[in-house]
Design a protein around this motif. Sequence first.
Motif, PDB file in Angstrom:
ATOM      1  N   ASN A  20      45.419  44.059  33.203  1.00 29.26           N
ATOM      2  CA  ASN A  20      46.549  44.262  32.286  1.00 29.26           C
ATOM      3  C   ASN A  20      47.551  43.122  32.362  1.00 29.26           C
ATOM      4  O   ASN A  20      48.684  43.258  31.920  1.00 29.26           O
ATOM      5  N   GLY A  21      47.117  41.986  32.941  1.00 30.37           N
ATOM      6  CA  GLY A  21      47.982  40.819  33.005  1.00 30.37           C
ATOM      7  C   GLY A  21      49.068  40.901  34.060  1.00 30.37           C
ATOM      8  O   GLY A  21      50.032  40.153  34.014  1.00 30.37           O
ATOM      9  N   GLN A  22      48.906  41.795  35.030  1.00 26.41           N
ATOM     10  CA  GLN A  22      49.895  41.956  36.103  1.00 26.41           C
ATOM     11  C   GLN A  22      49.270  41.509  37.431  1.00 26.41           C
ATOM     12  O   GLN A  22      49.133  42.291  38.382  1.00 26.41           O
ATOM     13  N   SER A  23      48.905  40.239  37.473  1.00 23.58           N
ATOM     14  CA  SER A  23      48.174  39.696  38.617  1.00 23.58           C
ATOM     15  C   SER A  23      48.946  39.809  39.924  1.00 23.58           C
ATOM     16  O   SER A  23      48.347  40.073  40.968  1.00 23.58           O
ATOM     17  N   GLN A  24      50.244  39.604  39.887  1.00 24.37           N
ATOM     18  CA  GLN A  24      51.027  39.677  41.119  1.00 24.37           C
ATOM     19  C   GLN A  24      50.936  41.072  41.737  1.00 24.37           C
ATOM     20  O   GLN A  24      50.753  41.211  42.941  1.00 24.37           O
ATOM     21  N   SER A  25      51.027  42.096  40.913  1.00 22.13           N
ATOM     22  CA  SER A  25      50.919  43.463  41.430  1.00 22.13           C
ATOM     23  C   SER A  25      49.535  43.729  42.013  1.00 22.13           C
ATOM     24  O   SER A  25      49.402  44.382  43.051  1.00 22.13           O
TER      25      SER A  25
ATOM     26  N   ALA B 181      47.456  41.427  43.285  1.00 18.55           N
ATOM     27  CA  ALA B 181      47.355  40.662  44.531  1.00 18.55           C
ATOM     28  C   ALA B 181      48.147  41.330  45.650  1.00 18.55           C
ATOM     29  O   ALA B 181      47.694  41.365  46.798  1.00 18.55           O
ATOM     30  N   ASP B 182      49.306  41.880  45.316  1.00 21.39           N
ATOM     31  CA  ASP B 182      50.124  42.566  46.324  1.00 21.39           C
ATOM     32  C   ASP B 182      49.396  43.775  46.913  1.00 21.39           C
ATOM     33  O   ASP B 182      49.528  44.061  48.103  1.00 21.39           O
ATOM     34  N   LEU B 183      48.609  44.475  46.099  1.00 16.80           N
ATOM     35  CA  LEU B 183      47.833  45.614  46.614  1.00 16.80           C
ATOM     36  C   LEU B 183      46.714  45.178  47.555  1.00 16.80           C
ATOM     37  O   LEU B 183      46.431  45.849  48.542  1.00 16.80           O
ATOM     38  N   LEU B 184      46.068  44.049  47.247  1.00 18.08           N
ATOM     39  CA  LEU B 184      44.933  43.588  48.046  1.00 18.08           C
ATOM     40  C   LEU B 184      45.346  42.850  49.312  1.00 18.08           C
ATOM     41  O   LEU B 184      44.642  42.899  50.322  1.00 18.08           O
ATOM     42  N   LYS B 185      46.472  42.157  49.260  1.00 19.93           N
ATOM     43  CA  LYS B 185      46.868  41.263  50.349  1.00 19.93           C
ATOM     44  C   LYS B 185      46.888  41.915  51.732  1.00 19.93           C
ATOM     45  O   LYS B 185      46.428  41.292  52.701  1.00 19.93           O
ATOM     46  N   PRO B 186      47.375  43.127  51.910  1.00 16.42           N
ATOM     47  CA  PRO B 186      47.390  43.709  53.259  1.00 16.42           C
ATOM     48  C   PRO B 186      46.001  43.903  53.877  1.00 16.42           C
ATOM     49  O   PRO B 186      45.885  44.062  55.085  1.00 16.42           O
ATOM     50  N   TYR B 187      44.973  43.874  53.073  1.00 21.37           N
ATOM     51  CA  TYR B 187      43.613  44.110  53.557  1.00 21.37           C
ATOM     52  C   TYR B 187      42.811  42.816  53.748  1.00 21.37           C
ATOM     53  O   TYR B 187      41.607  42.851  53.926  1.00 21.37           O
ATOM     54  N   THR B 188      43.494  41.680  53.674  1.00 16.67           N
ATOM     55  CA  THR B 188      42.866  40.374  53.868  1.00 16.67           C
ATOM     56  C   THR B 188      43.726  39.570  54.836  1.00 16.67           C
ATOM     57  O   THR B 188      44.805  40.004  55.219  1.00 16.67           O
ATOM     58  N   ASN B 189      43.248  38.375  55.201  1.00 19.20           N
ATOM     59  CA  ASN B 189      44.102  37.473  55.964  1.00 19.20           C
ATOM     60  C   ASN B 189      44.337  36.176  55.202  1.00 19.20           C
ATOM     61  O   ASN B 189      44.501  35.125  55.777  1.00 19.20           O
ATOM     62  N   LEU B 190      44.377  36.274  53.886  1.00 11.39           N
ATOM     63  CA  LEU B 190      44.626  35.109  53.047  1.00 11.39           C
ATOM     64  C   LEU B 190      46.041  34.593  53.223  1.00 11.39           C
ATOM     65  O   LEU B 190      46.973  35.362  53.426  1.00 11.39           O
ATOM     66  N   SER B 191      46.169  33.306  53.079  1.00 11.74           N
ATOM     67  CA  SER B 191      47.490  32.698  53.163  1.00 11.74           C
ATOM     68  C   SER B 191      48.297  33.032  51.912  1.00 11.74           C
ATOM     69  O   SER B 191      47.737  33.361  50.853  1.00 11.74           O
ATOM     70  N   ASP B 192      49.606  32.924  52.030  1.00 10.86           N
ATOM     71  CA  ASP B 192      50.480  33.135  50.867  1.00 10.86           C
ATOM     72  C   ASP B 192      50.144  32.148  49.755  1.00 10.86           C
ATOM     73  O   ASP B 192      50.207  32.494  48.578  1.00 10.86           O
ATOM     74  N   GLU B 193      49.771  30.925  50.127  1.00 12.85           N
ATOM     75  CA  GLU B 193      49.417  29.908  49.129  1.00 12.85           C
ATOM     76  C   GLU B 193      48.158  30.308  48.350  1.00 12.85           C
ATOM     77  O   GLU B 193      48.085  30.112  47.133  1.00 12.85           O
ATOM     78  N   SER B 194      47.164  30.858  49.051  1.00 15.28           N
ATOM     79  CA  SER B 194      45.934  31.306  48.377  1.00 15.28           C
ATOM     80  C   SER B 194      46.222  32.444  47.414  1.00 15.28           C
ATOM     81  O   SER B 194      45.696  32.474  46.296  1.00 15.28           O
TER      82      SER B 194
END
Length: 142
Positions: free
Chosen positions: A42-47, A49-62
């Motif tokens: 729905n074009g809300q990529s930040q939201s 990414a925010d849901l997935l981020k806690p379950y990964t160890n990706l950098s903020d830049e990635s």
Amino acid sequence: MKKIVWALLVCALFCASGFAKSFKSPKVAEKEISKAINFFANGQSQSGADLLKPYTNLSDESIERLVVDSDENWSEFLSKFGRNLGVELIDIDTEGSSLAQLVHVVRLEDYPIIFRTTLYRNDEGWKIIAFSYNAEPEELFK
């Protein structure tokens, strides 16, 4: 059609020390991942990414690169293929006891977009180690 693939690869050696959260099972992961995919679709990529981020160890830049690139791609997808009609789980496939892949389709009015999420299980639970999408549904039939 131009192949569009964005993959987030987490830690080549699958190190889990940087993960803050884990899922109890791939089925439990599917609910959160579906929500995140719906945000992307729905074009809300930040939201998303925010849901997935806690379950990964990706950098903020990635994560930021994923958001910027996804915003551009999804703007194009939505203008070209129409609105999002929903997200559908196609498959949960496991390999052994420590790898799983979830395959979702985002049903746009005129074309499907395929999402793949790979999970790895360590002693703490299931973590996201890869997340990608593409506009090549024919790969599902190979």
